[in-house]
Design an enzyme around this catalytic site. Structure first.
Site, short mmCIF file in Angstrom:
data_model
loop_
_atom_site.label_atom_id
_atom_site.label_comp_id
_atom_site.label_asym_id
_atom_site.label_seq_id
_atom_site.Cartn_x
_atom_site.Cartn_y
_atom_site.Cartn_z
N CYS A 63 16.46 0.22 0.78
CA CYS A 63 16.99 -0.86 1.60
C CYS A 63 18.51 -0.94 1.54
CB CYS A 63 16.40 -2.20 1.15
SG CYS A 63 14.64 -2.11 1.05
N ALA A 101 0.81 -1.24 0.00
CA ALA A 101 0.00 0.00 0.00
C ALA A 101 0.83 1.28 0.00
CB ALA A 101 -0.93 -0.01 1.21
N1 PLP Z 1 9.49 -5.27 -3.60
C1 PLP Z 1 9.89 -4.16 -4.24
C2 PLP Z 1 10.16 -4.23 -5.70
C3 PLP Z 1 10.04 -2.97 -3.55
O1 PLP Z 1 10.46 -1.88 -4.19
C4 PLP Z 1 9.77 -2.95 -2.16
C5 PLP Z 1 9.99 -1.73 -1.38
O2 PLP Z 1 10.91 -0.96 -1.62
C6 PLP Z 1 9.35 -4.13 -1.55
C7 PLP Z 1 9.21 -5.28 -2.30
C8 PLP Z 1 9.04 -4.20 -0.10
O3 PLP Z 1 7.76 -3.65 0.20
P1 PLP Z 1 7.45 -3.19 1.68
O4 PLP Z 1 8.19 -1.91 1.90
O5 PLP Z 1 5.97 -3.02 1.73
O6 PLP Z 1 7.92 -4.26 2.58
#
Ligand code: PLP
Length: 382
Positions: free
Chosen positions: A322, A197
Site C-alpha cells: 500500500c 483470503a
Molecule cells: N491488514 C494487514 C495487516 C495487511 O497486511 C493487509 C494487506 O496488505 C490488509 C489488512 C488489507 O487486506 P486486503 O488486501 O484484503 O484489503
C-alpha cells in the site's frame, strides 16, 4: 520467476482455483433464492463459514464475510464506535495497516479522540504506555496480531487483559498472522478479528470479520438481509468457497509447510547476514512470523534493489504494497526508530507455502551481487 512478496499477496492454490471454477461456471445460484440451486449455494457457503470459524476457534454465527481485510477492519472499528456513542475514545498502535490508521483519521475528523501506542525498536507495542492511556471512555483498542512489514507479533493476550480492566473491547487485524501461525480467538481473548483470503493462497476480494457473540456493533453496509443483516450485498460465493478451500489446504499441509517456510527463512536470514556487509535486520528476532524478513541496506535505495531484482524476475517489496506508490518513508519503519536514510534502503522479503529451496539459493546469489553493484555506483558513502 521467484516470488518473495507473499505478504503483499499470494498465488492462488490450484485446489482453490478448481473449487472456485465450479461456482463461477455452474453453481451460480443466488444464496438468497428460495429454490434448490440458491439454497444449495447457501448451504455450501455456511459450511465454508463453519470451516473458517473452526480454524480460529469460533463458531459459524460469529463469522461475517466481507469484501477484503480492509473492509473487515473498517467494519470492526466503525461498527463498534457507532454502536457505543457514549464512549468516544479509540486506541491503535503506530504500526497498524492503513486500513486501521486511515479509519482512525476518519473517526478523529468526526470528533472521536484517537490515541496512538508507540512501539519499541523490534516493533512491539509498549504495554506500560497502553495501560496509562486506556480509560473508561475507551470503546475499542485495535492492535494488529502480526505486522505486515516486520512480521513482529504483538502480545495480544496482555493487551486484552489491560482492556478488560476498563471494560474496553479489543479488535485485532490478523490478516498477516492467519494461516502462518496458530490464531485462536479464545486464546487471544479478542472481541473482533479480521482475516483476508488472498494472503493465504485464496482469492482476492474476500475477507471475514470474527465478531464475538454479544459484541455491540452496527453494520457498515445497508441494503439487504445477507450476513444476518450485518453486511448487505449479494455474497461473493466463489470467493467464499475459495476462502474455505484455502483454509482447508492450509490445515492439511500446515505442519510440513510451516516447517519448510521456517527452514527457508532461516537459511535466507543467515545467507544475507553472512554475505552482505552493512545490513540491519529489522523486527523481533523471536516473536515474529518466520517467513517475513526486513532488512536495511546502508548506502543504497530500496527501490533500486527492487528494480534490479525485478529485471531478473525476482520480486520483493520496499514496504507494504500500500505504501509502494508513495515517496514517504514507511510509518512502520519510522515508528521503530529508523533514520530516513536507513528506511529508504529497506526491503521486505516474504516467503510463502510455494517457495522452494532453489528460490532461496538463487536469491542468495543474486541479492549480494545487486547490493554490491548498487553500492559501487552509489554516491552515498557507508
Ligand atoms: N491488514 C494487514 C495487516 C495487511 O497486511 C493487509 C494487506 O496488505 C490488509 C489488512 C488489507 O487486506 P486486503 O488486501 O484484503 O484489503
Amino acid at each position: 520467476m521467484i516470488y518473495l512478496d507473499n505478504n503483499a499477496t499470494t498465488p492462488l492454490d490450484p485446489a482453490v482455483a478448481k473449487k472456485m471454477a465450479l461456482f463461477l461456471k455452474e453453481k451460480f445460484g443466488n444464496p438468497s433464492s428460495l429454490y434448490p440451486i440458491g439454497r444449495a449455494v447457501k448451504n455450501i457457503m455456511n459450511q465454508e463459514r463453519e470451516t473458517i470459524a473452526k480454524s480460529i476457534g469460533s463458531i459459524r454465527t460469529e463469522i461475517f464475510f466481507t469484501g477484503s481485510g480492509t473492509e473487515a477492519d473498517n467494519f470492526a472499528i466503525r461498527g463498534v464506535m457507532n454502536a457505543l456513542p457514549d464512549k468516544n475514545e479509540f486506541i491503535l498502535s503506530k504500526i497498524e495497516h492503513p486500513a486501521v490508521i486511515e479509519t482512525a483519521n476518519y473517526l478523529n475528523n468526526k470528533g472521536i479522540t484517537v490515541k496512538y501506542v508507540p512501539v519499541d525498536s523490534s516493533g512491539t507495542v509498549d504495554l506500560d504506555y497502553l495501560k496509562n492511556i486506556i480509560s473508561e471512555k475507551t470503546a475499542l483498542i485495535s492492535i494488529m496480531h502480526a505486522n505486515n512489514e516486520l512480521g513482529t507479533i504483538q502480545p495480544i493476550e496482555d493487551i486484552v487483559s489491560l482492556a478488560k480492566e476498563k471494560d474496553t473491547l479489543v479488535h485485532t487485524d490478523a490478516v498477516q498472522s492467519f494461516g502462518k501461525m496458530d490464531v485462536d480467538v479464545n486464546k487471544l481473548g479478542v472481541d473482533l478479528l479480521s482475516i483476508s483470503a488472498h494472503k493465504i493462497n485464496g482469492p482476492k476480494g474476500v475477507g471475514a470479520l470474527f465478531i464475538k457473540k454479544g459484541t455491540p456493533i452496527l453494520p457498515l453496509i445497508y441494503g439487504g438481509q445477507q450476513e444476518r443483516e450485518m453486511r448487505a450485498g449479494t455474497e461473493n460465493t466463489s470467493g467464499i468457497v475459495g476462502f474455505g478451500e484455502a483454509v482447508r489446504q492450509i490445515q492439511k499441509y500446515r505442519e510440513t509447510d510451516s516447517k519448510k517456510v521456517e527452514h527457508l527463512a532461516s537459511k535466507l536470514k543467515q545467507g544475507i547476514e553472512e554475505s552482505i556487509p552493512k545490513v540491519k535486520f529489522n523486527g523481533h528476532e523471536i516473536n515474529r512470523i518466520h517467513g517475513t524478513l526486513n532488512y536495511s541496506f546502508y548506502g543504497i535505495e530500496a527501490e533500486a534493489i527492487l528494480l534490479a531484482l525485478a529485471t531478473k524476475e525476482i520480486y520483493v517489496s520496499t514496504g507494504s504494497a500500500c505504501s509502494e506508490d508513495s515517496e514517504e518513508v514507511s510509518h512502520v519503519l519510522n515508528a521503530i526508530g529508523l533514520r530516513p536514510e536507513e528506511a529508504r534502503g529497506t526491503i521486505r522479503i516474504s516467503l510463502g507455502r510455494f517457495n522452494t529451496e532453489a528460490d532461496i539459493d538463487t536469491f542468495l546469489i543474486e541479492l549480494p551481487e545487486v547490493v554490491h553493484k548498487l553500492r559501487e555506483i552509489s554516491a552515498i558513502s557507508i
